[in-house]
Scaffold this motif. Structure first.
Motif, PDB file in Angstrom:
ATOM      1  N   PRO A 198      33.591  35.264  47.005  1.00 26.09           N
ATOM      2  CA  PRO A 198      34.879  35.185  46.276  1.00 26.09           C
ATOM      3  C   PRO A 198      34.731  34.594  44.875  1.00 26.09           C
ATOM      4  O   PRO A 198      35.393  35.050  43.940  1.00 26.09           O
ATOM      5  CB  PRO A 198      35.740  34.309  47.191  1.00 26.09           C
ATOM      6  N   ARG A 199      33.884  33.584  44.706  1.00 30.98           N
ATOM      7  CA  ARG A 199      33.725  32.999  43.365  1.00 30.98           C
ATOM      8  C   ARG A 199      33.085  34.003  42.406  1.00 30.98           C
ATOM      9  O   ARG A 199      33.396  34.024  41.210  1.00 30.98           O
ATOM     10  CB  ARG A 199      32.886  31.726  43.445  1.00 30.98           C
ATOM     11  N   GLU A 200      32.179  34.854  42.914  1.00 33.96           N
ATOM     12  CA  GLU A 200      31.578  35.877  42.073  1.00 33.96           C
ATOM     13  C   GLU A 200      32.595  36.953  41.706  1.00 33.96           C
ATOM     14  O   GLU A 200      32.580  37.475  40.586  1.00 33.96           O
ATOM     15  CB  GLU A 200      30.373  36.505  42.779  1.00 33.96           C
ATOM     16  N   VAL A 201      33.468  37.275  42.655  1.00 35.24           N
ATOM     17  CA  VAL A 201      34.519  38.265  42.379  1.00 35.24           C
ATOM     18  C   VAL A 201      35.453  37.740  41.298  1.00 35.24           C
ATOM     19  O   VAL A 201      35.820  38.469  40.359  1.00 35.24           O
ATOM     20  CB  VAL A 201      35.288  38.601  43.668  1.00 35.24           C
ATOM     21  N   ASP A 202      35.838  36.466  41.400  1.00 33.20           N
ATOM     22  CA  ASP A 202      36.725  35.883  40.381  1.00 33.20           C
ATOM     23  C   ASP A 202      36.068  35.900  39.005  1.00 33.20           C
ATOM     24  O   ASP A 202      36.702  36.265  37.996  1.00 33.20           O
ATOM     25  CB  ASP A 202      37.087  34.452  40.776  1.00 33.20           C
ATOM     26  N   ALA A 203      34.805  35.501  38.938  1.00 33.40           N
ATOM     27  CA  ALA A 203      34.111  35.480  37.641  1.00 33.40           C
ATOM     28  C   ALA A 203      33.930  36.883  37.088  1.00 33.40           C
ATOM     29  O   ALA A 203      34.053  37.118  35.870  1.00 33.40           O
ATOM     30  CB  ALA A 203      32.753  34.788  37.808  1.00 33.40           C
ATOM     31  N   LEU A 204      33.656  37.849  37.970  1.00 32.84           N
ATOM     32  CA  LEU A 204      33.444  39.226  37.513  1.00 32.84           C
ATOM     33  C   LEU A 204      34.731  39.830  36.970  1.00 32.84           C
ATOM     34  O   LEU A 204      34.738  40.488  35.913  1.00 32.84           O
ATOM     35  CB  LEU A 204      32.903  40.056  38.672  1.00 32.84           C
ATOM     36  N   LEU A 205      35.850  39.602  37.656  1.00 32.63           N
ATOM     37  CA  LEU A 205      37.125  40.149  37.175  1.00 32.63           C
ATOM     38  C   LEU A 205      37.588  39.446  35.895  1.00 32.63           C
ATOM     39  O   LEU A 205      38.204  40.087  35.023  1.00 32.63           O
ATOM     40  CB  LEU A 205      38.186  40.009  38.271  1.00 32.63           C
ATOM     41  N   ALA A 206      37.288  38.161  35.795  1.00 32.73           N
ATOM     42  CA  ALA A 206      37.629  37.465  34.545  1.00 32.73           C
ATOM     43  C   ALA A 206      36.822  38.023  33.379  1.00 32.73           C
ATOM     44  O   ALA A 206      37.338  38.155  32.253  1.00 32.73           O
ATOM     45  CB  ALA A 206      37.381  35.962  34.710  1.00 32.73           C
ATOM     46  N   TRP A 207      35.571  38.370  33.627  1.00 32.52           N
ATOM     47  CA  TRP A 207      34.745  38.982  32.567  1.00 32.52           C
ATOM     48  C   TRP A 207      35.286  40.361  32.196  1.00 32.52           C
ATOM     49  O   TRP A 207      35.312  40.733  31.012  1.00 32.52           O
ATOM     50  CB  TRP A 207      33.297  39.072  33.050  1.00 32.52           C
ATOM     51  N   VAL A 208      35.734  41.143  33.184  1.00 32.38           N
ATOM     52  CA  VAL A 208      36.310  42.464  32.899  1.00 32.38           C
ATOM     53  C   VAL A 208      37.577  42.315  32.060  1.00 32.38           C
ATOM     54  O   VAL A 208      37.804  43.078  31.098  1.00 32.38           O
ATOM     55  CB  VAL A 208      36.599  43.224  34.203  1.00 32.38           C
ATOM     56  N   ASP A 209      38.404  41.336  32.366  1.00 38.51           N
ATOM     57  CA  ASP A 209      39.629  41.130  31.587  1.00 38.51           C
ATOM     58  C   ASP A 209      39.327  40.826  30.117  1.00 38.51           C
ATOM     59  O   ASP A 209      40.138  41.113  29.235  1.00 38.51           O
ATOM     60  CB  ASP A 209      40.437  39.975  32.187  1.00 38.51           C
ATOM     61  N   GLY A 210      38.122  40.292  29.854  1.00 38.41           N
ATOM     62  CA  GLY A 210      37.743  39.993  28.479  1.00 38.41           C
ATOM     63  C   GLY A 210      37.138  41.154  27.741  1.00 38.41           C
ATOM     64  O   GLY A 210      36.713  40.990  26.579  1.00 38.41           O
ATOM     65  N   GLY A 211      37.031  42.325  28.363  1.00 35.14           N
ATOM     66  CA  GLY A 211      36.519  43.510  27.675  1.00 35.14           C
ATOM     67  C   GLY A 211      35.301  44.133  28.320  1.00 35.14           C
ATOM     68  O   GLY A 211      34.757  45.106  27.788  1.00 35.14           O
ATOM     69  N   GLY A 212      34.850  43.623  29.436  1.00 34.01           N
ATOM     70  CA  GLY A 212      33.668  44.176  30.099  1.00 34.01           C
ATOM     71  C   GLY A 212      33.937  45.500  30.790  1.00 34.01           C
ATOM     72  O   GLY A 212      35.085  45.886  31.040  1.00 34.01           O
ATOM     73  N   HIS A 213      32.843  46.190  31.096  1.00 34.25           N
ATOM     74  CA  HIS A 213      32.908  47.489  31.777  1.00 34.25           C
ATOM     75  C   HIS A 213      32.126  47.356  33.083  1.00 34.25           C
ATOM     76  O   HIS A 213      30.910  47.133  33.077  1.00 34.25           O
ATOM     77  CB  HIS A 213      32.315  48.594  30.899  1.00 34.25           C
ATOM     78  N   LEU A 214      32.800  47.496  34.185  1.00 30.08           N
ATOM     79  CA  LEU A 214      32.210  47.331  35.518  1.00 30.08           C
ATOM     80  C   LEU A 214      32.227  48.661  36.247  1.00 30.08           C
ATOM     81  O   LEU A 214      33.244  49.358  36.267  1.00 30.08           O
ATOM     82  CB  LEU A 214      32.991  46.281  36.316  1.00 30.08           C
ATOM     83  N   LEU A 215      31.062  49.008  36.843  1.00 32.10           N
ATOM     84  CA  LEU A 215      30.964  50.213  37.670  1.00 32.10           C
ATOM     85  C   LEU A 215      30.565  49.802  39.080  1.00 32.10           C
ATOM     86  O   LEU A 215      29.538  49.132  39.273  1.00 32.10           O
ATOM     87  CB  LEU A 215      29.928  51.200  37.113  1.00 32.10           C
ATOM     88  N   VAL A 216      31.380  50.207  40.036  1.00 30.28           N
ATOM     89  CA  VAL A 216      31.118  49.904  41.446  1.00 30.28           C
ATOM     90  C   VAL A 216      31.313  51.179  42.256  1.00 30.28           C
ATOM     91  O   VAL A 216      31.937  52.141  41.795  1.00 30.28           O
ATOM     92  CB  VAL A 216      32.045  48.789  41.976  1.00 30.28           C
ATOM     93  N   SER A 217      30.786  51.160  43.470  1.00 37.09           N
ATOM     94  CA  SER A 217      30.942  52.301  44.374  1.00 37.09           C
ATOM     95  C   SER A 217      31.451  51.811  45.715  1.00 37.09           C
ATOM     96  O   SER A 217      31.286  50.642  46.072  1.00 37.09           O
ATOM     97  CB  SER A 217      29.610  53.051  44.559  1.00 37.09           C
ATOM     98  N   THR A 218      32.081  52.705  46.439  1.00 30.80           N
ATOM     99  CA  THR A 218      32.534  52.377  47.784  1.00 30.80           C
ATOM    100  C   THR A 218      31.333  52.280  48.710  1.00 30.80           C
ATOM    101  O   THR A 218      30.299  52.910  48.472  1.00 30.80           O
ATOM    102  CB  THR A 218      33.507  53.449  48.284  1.00 30.80           C
ATOM    103  N   PRO A 219      31.431  51.493  49.771  1.00 33.86           N
ATOM    104  CA  PRO A 219      30.282  51.340  50.683  1.00 33.86           C
ATOM    105  C   PRO A 219      29.953  52.645  51.380  1.00 33.86           C
ATOM    106  O   PRO A 219      30.830  53.455  51.686  1.00 33.86           O
ATOM    107  CB  PRO A 219      30.744  50.258  51.663  1.00 33.86           C
ATOM    108  N   ARG A 220      28.667  52.828  51.623  1.00 35.29           N
ATOM    109  CA  ARG A 220      28.219  54.036  52.308  1.00 35.29           C
ATOM    110  C   ARG A 220      28.418  53.892  53.806  1.00 35.29           C
ATOM    111  O   ARG A 220      28.276  52.823  54.368  1.00 35.29           O
ATOM    112  CB  ARG A 220      26.743  54.291  52.008  1.00 35.29           C
TER     113      ARG A 220
END
Length: 364
Positions: free
Chosen positions: A84-106
């Motif tokens: 959860p702490r990594e998710v919070d930090a990652l979304l906060a970085w995206v809100d600042g202009g980052g570009h995140l690419l993820v995929s659904t689980p196989r």
């Protein structure tokens, strides 16, 4: 003879050179080094060859490798396994202009992802089923993608770009968050080694990375986080542990104590000498050897008679019966009858004679 051998060799050499041709063939070798464990190794080399700063690692590790506001992060693993702490930090970085690419689980998941996971936080709901999506490029043969991917539906959010529909599910959706975006795909297999050399895969990859392409660093994370061992065994190892569990249950059922009426305790072994003697006598009488038993009782009586009254024991016939009758008080005819052997196969006669001999022995 030597000339004939040389001629045969020359004929064979001429036939060989005429029938066969020397050719070269390239045999691809299995990947070695980093290419053997990094599925994004070819993508990193391609980006660097194009002048783009690209790095790859196995863990996200935002504390040690914080992405910049114009960077791109590509997560190849299951994004729902992030803390959860990594998710919070990652979304906060995206809100600042980052570009995140993820995929659904196989593959199909047994349990739903927790609400604090990345995909539920983005409003992504997974869907089962769905087929391939066609990809057309000018000058290329018809192509299909996302055949084995897990489709999804964005809930409560309007995608900026999308590929698919709500009926069959989406294979791509670009979601805006603050100044950045999150790209969700049904599969990332076209980005991996061995697939990136195809023109449709290279074109699709270039379009996905276009937002911050050349403006920042592209972080290629090919193992975002490893789920717990019990979860891996439960979701992907059931084909091994389910038959073993059934075999264990069957084995326990075979050895389970049956419930029913109370059974009597098994008889204990008996060691009484009297019981063995009685059993031997019953065996002899049953098989027609009652005369042996009568003779043994008569001999026991005569042995006592010799000790108690030697004179009577020395007599014979009627005189002995009279002497015994005078000592025991029994009738002489009964005594003489008891001393004679019993009739064969006559149980009553045998019992009467033996009982009389025992009574006579007791009266001495």
């Amino acid at each position: 003879m030597a000339a004939l051998g040389v001629l045969c060799v020359a004929v064979f050499a001429a036939w060989w050179l005429h029938s066969f041709e020397r050719v070269e063939r390239r045999q691809p070798l299995p990947p070695a080094g980093e290419a053997s464990y990094n599925p994004l190794y070819a993508l990193r080399l391609a980006l660097r060859a194009d002048g783009v700063d690209a790095t790859s690692r196995q863990r996200l590790d935002l504390a040690a490798h914080p992405p910049g506001p114009l960077d791109t992060v590509l997560l190849l693993g299951d994004a729902n396994t992030l803390a959860p702490r990594e998710v919070d930090a990652l979304l906060a970085w995206v809100d600042g202009g980052g570009h995140l690419l993820v995929s659904t689980p196989r593959g199909r998941r047994v349990a739903a992802a927790p609400a604090a996971a990345l995909l539920p936080r983005l409003g992504i709901e997974l869907r089962a089923g769905g087929g391939c999506e066609r990809l057309h490029l000018p000058g290329q043969d018809p192509h299909v993608e996302f055949c084995g991917g897990t489709r999804f539906i964005p809930r409560g959010v309007d995608p900026e770009l999308a590929w698919g529909d709500f009926a069959a599910g989406f294979v791509f959706a670009r979601l805006r968050r603050g100044d950045g975006v999150v790209d969700v795909l049904a599969a990332h297999d076209f980005l991996e080694n061995g697939a990136l050399d195809e023109a449709p895969h290279a074109a699709l990859t270039r379009q996905l990375l276009d937002r911050n392409y050349g403006r920042g660093t592209i972080h290629l994370v090919y193992a975002a986080s490893m789920p717990a061992l019990w979860r891996l065994l439960l979701e992907r190892g059931w084909m091994a542990w389910a038959p073993l569990l059934l075999a264990l249950v069957a084995w326990l059922w075979m050895r389970l104590q049956r419930f029913g009426p109370v059974l009597p305790s098994p008889p204990q072994q008996r060691r009484s000498l009297l019981e063995h003697v009685q059993a031997s006598g019953e065996h002899l009488r049953r098989y027609g050897h009652a005369a042996l038993l009568h003779a043994a009782v008569r001999d026991a009586f005569l042995d006592r008679l010799r000790r108690r009254d030697p004179l009577a024991a020395a007599l014979d016939g009627g005189a002995r019966a009279e002497a015994i009758a005078a000592r025991t008080g029994l009738a002489a005819a009964d005594i003489e009858h008891a001393l004679r052997a019993p009739r064969p196969r006559d149980g009553n006669d045998f019992r009467q004679r033996v009982a009389r001999l025992i009574d006579m022995r007791r009266r001495l």
